[in-house]
Design a protein around this motif. Structure first.
Motif, PDB file in Angstrom:
ATOM      1  N   GLY A 293       4.158   5.534  -5.490  1.00 54.08           N
ATOM      2  CA  GLY A 293       4.122   5.542  -6.960  1.00 54.08           C
ATOM      3  C   GLY A 293       3.153   6.592  -7.485  1.00 54.08           C
ATOM      4  O   GLY A 293       3.461   7.313  -8.446  1.00 54.08           O
ATOM      5  N   CYS A 294       1.992   6.706  -6.860  1.00 53.48           N
ATOM      6  CA  CYS A 294       1.019   7.738  -7.262  1.00 53.48           C
ATOM      7  C   CYS A 294       1.585   9.130  -7.022  1.00 53.48           C
ATOM      8  O   CYS A 294       1.414  10.027  -7.851  1.00 53.48           O
ATOM      9  N   LEU A 295       2.262   9.324  -5.923  1.00 55.24           N
ATOM     10  CA  LEU A 295       2.849  10.624  -5.603  1.00 55.24           C
ATOM     11  C   LEU A 295       3.919  11.005  -6.621  1.00 55.24           C
ATOM     12  O   LEU A 295       3.973  12.156  -7.084  1.00 55.24           O
TER      13      LEU A 295
ATOM     14  N   GLU B  31       2.411   1.705  -3.461  1.00 54.59           N
ATOM     15  CA  GLU B  31       1.428   2.212  -4.408  1.00 54.59           C
ATOM     16  C   GLU B  31       1.193   3.701  -4.198  1.00 54.59           C
ATOM     17  O   GLU B  31       1.108   4.475  -5.157  1.00 54.59           O
ATOM     18  N   GLY B  32       1.081   4.114  -2.935  1.00 54.76           N
ATOM     19  CA  GLY B  32       0.895   5.529  -2.635  1.00 54.76           C
ATOM     20  C   GLY B  32       2.089   6.355  -3.074  1.00 54.76           C
ATOM     21  O   GLY B  32       1.941   7.457  -3.625  1.00 54.76           O
TER      22      GLY B  32
ATOM     23  N   SER C 262       3.860  14.716 -13.580  1.00 48.02           N
ATOM     24  CA  SER C 262       2.915  15.420 -14.420  1.00 48.02           C
ATOM     25  C   SER C 262       2.880  16.906 -14.068  1.00 48.02           C
ATOM     26  O   SER C 262       2.719  17.756 -14.947  1.00 48.02           O
TER      27      SER C 262
ATOM     28  N   THR D  80       0.837  -1.209   0.000  1.00 52.24           N
ATOM     29  CA  THR D  80       0.000   0.000   0.000  1.00 52.24           C
ATOM     30  C   THR D  80       0.866   1.251   0.000  1.00 52.24           C
ATOM     31  O   THR D  80       0.583   2.215  -0.724  1.00 52.24           O
TER      32      THR D  80
ATOM     33  N   ALA E   2       4.103   9.919  -9.750  1.00 53.98           N
ATOM     34  CA  ALA E   2       3.423  10.185 -11.014  1.00 53.98           C
ATOM     35  C   ALA E   2       2.804  11.577 -11.021  1.00 53.98           C
ATOM     36  O   ALA E   2       2.879  12.304 -12.020  1.00 53.98           O
ATOM     37  N   ILE E   3       2.212  11.987  -9.925  1.00 48.90           N
ATOM     38  CA  ILE E   3       1.614  13.319  -9.832  1.00 48.90           C
ATOM     39  C   ILE E   3       2.695  14.383  -9.933  1.00 48.90           C
ATOM     40  O   ILE E   3       2.540  15.395 -10.631  1.00 48.90           O
TER      41      ILE E   3
END
Length: 154
Positions: A141-143, A138-139, A149, A135, A145-146
């Motif tokens: 990885g999302c951070l 994943e968090g 971008s 978890t 990616a944000i």
């Protein structure tokens, strides 16, 4: 010898019309240091004079000592599993026992502690640890990616 057995002997001597000092002397002669004190012999002679016939302990009124019954523990556990952000005061109001008893059940019986306003088990199993790592990754990885971008936009 048990306390109740000494009480039976004291009652026996009382019924045989012995005095308190004679009773104490007999008990000391046969039982030595384990015999009850003179004040205890006096207390029981007074009880028997007042009409008491039983040598057993009297019933005592009051609240039960053990409030952490399996039923209460299960109820609290179910509540915490349903909502881990539950406050102790909310559990107190729902179950109807004291704050200290709820904390004791959570800490001692259920092995939980309050961490970042959530009740979590103290000792995590291997599955729990693995779930936390995945978890968190994943968090993270999302951070990332944000952030990429966001940097691309600038």
């Amino acid at each position: 010898m048990e306390k109740s057995e000494f009480r039976v002997l004291i009652k026996h001597y009382f019924l045989r019309k012995k005095t308190i000092t004679e009773t104490k002397a007999k008990l000391d002669k046969y039982y030595g240091d384990s015999a009850p004190s003179i004040s205890m012999v006096k207390k029981w002679f007074t009880e028997f004079r007042c009409g008491r016939t039983s040598t057993e302990d009297a019933e005592r009124p009051g609240r039960l000592v053990e409030v952490s019954s399996p039923k209460t523990i299960k109820k609290i556990h179910d509540m915490v599993l349903a909502d881990r952000r539950l406050k102790v005061q909310e559990i107190v109001e729902a179950v109807g026992i004291s704050h200290g008893s709820v904390v004791s059940i959570l800490n001692d019986h259920l092995g939980m502690r309050n961490l970042s306003a959530r009740w979590v088990p103290r000792l995590l199993t291997v599955d729990h640890k693995r779930n936390r790592v995945t978890t968190s990754q994943e968090g993270l990885g999302c951070l990332i990616a944000i952030r990429r971008s966001f940097c691309a936009v600038l």
